[in-house]
Design an enzyme around this catalytic site. Sequence first.
Site, short mmCIF file in Angstrom:
data_model
loop_
_atom_site.label_atom_id
_atom_site.label_comp_id
_atom_site.label_asym_id
_atom_site.label_seq_id
_atom_site.Cartn_x
_atom_site.Cartn_y
_atom_site.Cartn_z
N GLY A 2 8.44 86.89 37.61
CA GLY A 2 9.59 86.66 36.73
C GLY A 2 9.60 87.55 35.50
O GLY A 2 10.36 87.31 34.56
N ASN B 156 11.65 81.85 47.40
CA ASN B 156 11.29 80.66 46.63
C ASN B 156 12.37 80.48 45.56
O ASN B 156 12.38 81.21 44.58
CB ASN B 156 9.90 80.86 46.00
N GLU C 169 0.26 86.66 44.46
CA GLU C 169 1.25 86.76 43.39
C GLU C 169 0.53 86.89 42.06
O GLU C 169 0.12 85.88 41.46
CB GLU C 169 2.14 85.51 43.37
N HIS D 10 1.37 77.42 44.14
CA HIS D 10 2.13 78.44 43.41
C HIS D 10 1.61 78.51 41.97
O HIS D 10 1.20 77.50 41.41
CB HIS D 10 3.62 78.10 43.43
N SER E 85 8.29 89.75 41.12
CA SER E 85 9.35 90.73 40.82
C SER E 85 9.67 91.66 41.99
O SER E 85 9.92 92.85 41.79
CB SER E 85 9.00 91.52 39.56
N GLU F 265 3.06 78.59 39.25
CA GLU F 265 3.71 77.65 38.31
C GLU F 265 3.13 76.24 38.48
O GLU F 265 3.04 75.47 37.52
CB GLU F 265 5.24 77.69 38.51
N LYS G 27 12.72 78.12 43.54
CA LYS G 27 12.22 77.38 42.37
C LYS G 27 13.23 76.27 41.99
O LYS G 27 13.88 75.73 42.88
CB LYS G 27 11.92 78.34 41.22
#
Length: 251
Positions: free
Chosen positions: A173, A9, A167, A95, A213, A97, A11
């Site tokens: 991140g 991904n 996730e 996701h 990560s 985010e 992003k």
Amino acid sequence: MRIPFVAGNWKMNTSRAEAEQLVKALIPLVAGVRDVHIAVCPPFPYLSHVVETVRGSVIKVGAQNMHFEKKGAFTGEVSGEMLKDIGCMYVILGHSERRHIFGEKDTTINKKVHQALEVGLKPILCVGELLEEREAGKTEEVVENQIRESLANISPDQMVQITIAYEPVWAIGTGKTATPEQAQEVHRLIRDWLQVHYDDGLAQQICIQYGGSVKPENAKTLMDQPDIDGALVGGASLKADSFASIVKAAI
Ligand code: 13P
């Protein structure tokens, strides 16, 4: 037997030239890899170009989001049909985010899952708890609610087209990976849920990726867990050699 699936991904990263360089570097590194599904998910403007660049290789392409309606007056949105039309195979949905920065709810994500399947895209459905939810002992409840609501009214035939990505939000991140045991526990919970709501045969077929990560150094111990079938990789997918190492760790 589940075939492992590793997806990158990207992003909101890369220029057009960087996107091209990244996949051109990746193609020879993974050319000999068999029995792992591999995908990259670039930003919308580069999807077509990346689709053309990877043509004939083992790499498939996914988008990072889509709208739940077929078409119409939805300024700024991209439909599943458009993604399918330009050669995408996958689409990441829900996701963290999208959930936490853009306020996407499971009911919306469920509509997107249905629409993606309708146009023949394979959804990668993301779920995962916040740090405070984990600390409050609510991980199970949160993840179960997310999968129940975002998979509402999905038939068994549709379910086999879907990949689930666990996730944990606190691991995305941050450099903090869930331990293999922590991740396995939630993957197991998801597979048990699939077994109860569908059946064991189907539950054993579904690929459940871990994301948060993932790096070449930790990929193998994570994917060695019995219910971790691959990875959804953010930062480490922006470098061809590290993404290729993670792909190889899935073999
Ligand atoms: P990182 O690998 O950068 O933690 O991102 C994970 C992720 O969000 C993939 O979708």
